[in-house]
Design a protein around this motif. Sequence first.
Motif, PDB file in Angstrom:
ATOM      1  N   THR A 118       0.851  -1.180   0.000  1.00 28.28           N
ATOM      2  CA  THR A 118       0.000   0.000   0.000  1.00 28.28           C
ATOM      3  C   THR A 118       0.894   1.240   0.000  1.00 28.28           C
ATOM      4  O   THR A 118       2.089   1.149   0.307  1.00 28.28           O
ATOM      5  N   PRO A 119       0.351   2.409  -0.298  1.00 29.57           N
ATOM      6  CA  PRO A 119       1.178   3.618  -0.297  1.00 29.57           C
ATOM      7  C   PRO A 119       1.818   3.937   1.051  1.00 29.57           C
ATOM      8  O   PRO A 119       2.844   4.622   1.093  1.00 29.57           O
ATOM      9  N   PRO A 156      -7.275   1.113  -4.949  1.00 29.77           N
ATOM     10  CA  PRO A 156      -6.570   2.399  -4.924  1.00 29.77           C
ATOM     11  C   PRO A 156      -7.425   3.546  -4.420  1.00 29.77           C
ATOM     12  O   PRO A 156      -6.883   4.589  -4.034  1.00 29.77           O
ATOM     13  N   GLN A 157      -8.739   3.394  -4.397  1.00 30.30           N
ATOM     14  CA  GLN A 157      -9.615   4.465  -3.923  1.00 30.30           C
ATOM     15  C   GLN A 157     -10.021   4.265  -2.465  1.00 30.30           C
ATOM     16  O   GLN A 157      -9.969   5.199  -1.666  1.00 30.30           O
ATOM     17  N   ASP A 162      -9.352  -2.247 -10.941  1.00 27.44           N
ATOM     18  CA  ASP A 162      -9.047  -1.133 -11.836  1.00 27.44           C
ATOM     19  C   ASP A 162      -8.780   0.142 -11.042  1.00 27.44           C
ATOM     20  O   ASP A 162      -9.076   0.236  -9.844  1.00 27.44           O
ATOM     21  N   GLU A 163      -8.224   1.136 -11.715  1.00 20.76           N
ATOM     22  CA  GLU A 163      -7.766   2.358 -11.045  1.00 20.76           C
ATOM     23  C   GLU A 163      -8.898   3.092 -10.337  1.00 20.76           C
ATOM     24  O   GLU A 163      -8.704   3.659  -9.266  1.00 20.76           O
ATOM     25  N   GLU A 191      -4.658   0.151 -14.779  1.00 17.98           N
ATOM     26  CA  GLU A 191      -3.619   0.491 -13.836  1.00 17.98           C
ATOM     27  C   GLU A 191      -4.065   0.192 -12.416  1.00 17.98           C
ATOM     28  O   GLU A 191      -5.221   0.318 -12.060  1.00 17.98           O
ATOM     29  N   PHE A 192      -3.081  -0.180 -11.604  1.00 22.58           N
ATOM     30  CA  PHE A 192      -3.365  -0.347 -10.190  1.00 22.58           C
ATOM     31  C   PHE A 192      -3.435   1.000  -9.498  1.00 22.58           C
ATOM     32  O   PHE A 192      -3.962   1.112  -8.406  1.00 22.58           O
ATOM     33  N   GLY A 193      -2.882   2.022 -10.111  1.00 24.13           N
ATOM     34  CA  GLY A 193      -2.864   3.308  -9.436  1.00 24.13           C
ATOM     35  C   GLY A 193      -1.464   3.584  -8.929  1.00 24.13           C
ATOM     36  O   GLY A 193      -0.497   3.532  -9.676  1.00 24.13           O
ATOM     37  N   VAL A 194      -1.315   3.835  -7.638  1.00 24.02           N
ATOM     38  CA  VAL A 194      -0.038   4.250  -7.086  1.00 24.02           C
ATOM     39  C   VAL A 194       0.972   3.106  -7.059  1.00 24.02           C
ATOM     40  O   VAL A 194       2.114   3.256  -7.436  1.00 24.02           O
TER      41      VAL A 194
END
Length: 455
Positions: free
Chosen positions: A144-145, A197-198, A265-266, A316-319
């Motif tokens: 995770t971020p 990601p959200q 998804d993103e 994209e996965f995002g970050v």
Amino acid sequence: MASQQSQDGRTRNMLRLSIFVGCLGWFVPKVMHPILFPFGSAVPVVGDDRISYVSVDHTNDSLQSKHGKLTKIYERKEGGKRPLLVGPETVVFDHVGNLFLLTEEANLVQVSDMQPSGNENTMTATTTLVASLGQGRPLGGCFTPDNTLYIADAVLGLTRMRNPAGLHSKIELVAAEVMDGDAMTTIRFADDVTVGPQSGMVYFTDATDIPASRDNSMVWDVMYPSKANCMQGTRTGRLLQYNPETEDVTVLARNLLFANGIAVDEQETYILFAETFSLRLAKYHLAGDKKGSLEYVVDGPPAPGCKFSVIMQCDEFGVVPCSHAPPYLCLFALSFACTDYDGVDCAWTSKGNDNEYCYGIHPSTVVPAHKVLNAIPHPLDQILRSMLMLLPSWLAPAMQPYTAISVVDASRNEFVELLQDPTGKDVAGMTGVTVRDNKLYLGSLRNDYIGVYEL
């Protein structure tokens, strides 16, 4: 008189035999069946569940190192240090781009300082033991971020490690059970994991209710449950969700035939996951008019040795791109399975003209045993599959020397090309793929190297 006594004797003997056979008929299924088949015997596989095949094109050797795009990274032997690069199933990157492996020995290993080895198309790297991940077998991972690593562990369930390189970091068991209907059930085979990601929700798969066990060398055998589930044909896989805020675990979808790799998804509007032995990619909708519903993505052209039954829509996965498949976005095709995807990374790359490319890995071609079983009519094939389940795991057919990567244009739902080592000369048995910086990182369950393919 003697004749009558003889007739009476034969009647009594027939009665005794009938009673014996009847008791045996009750005893075997009621008493012996659970002993012989602790996870259940084979079920019918008919109709569309039967697999069709195409042959391997041996003229396509585009994945071999002679074409200059493949590099193998081995561990640098330093000072008699105990090897760490053992069975690197998952290649996973953290939020700043550090490369980590989840290994057969349940270690989190960092790979760094890659240098040419002196041999063509190979490199060596320094490996560092970052953390022990417990007594299980980690398969899928996702950072995770905030630098928390979530792990799908085939033995333990869903685990987590906050700041793995930290001095006081420790492995946490996040989810080992889930309420399914009215019963609390065990997560037997956590296979892959991704993070929304959200919302930060954790989505993961529970592939089968057949657990892993240790082999003669005391290594967790995570191949055999997939082989057994393929022979058995039962739908016990599930798609699960973990909420880090409430710590609730929810069943999103059930009755899946070996639920495997997973991606989101993103915008987090849907989850993509592999239903391995149904040979298809499923989409579970998280938002919109179809929220809560499950649908299957369109069929595509045939892959080598098996029906290529999915075309991926990847986003994209995002970050933070997650691990080796979402490692099994299409097929964990081992042994009795056909050659379809094991790992697929749905962190897509663009090559102009708005094309979005996804990459799926094939670890083996079809083994002869599966072709024979597939050709035998029902119900004889079901009986033979049950008989094969009685064999010890070490007698189950091994994977064939082979590796291929299917390239798919997700924006158009089109098969693009197949990268292949048809004989496994340079790379064989690769089971995971991760996209990063225009490269494909290839992992495996048993090899002592990782592959890197330049796109």
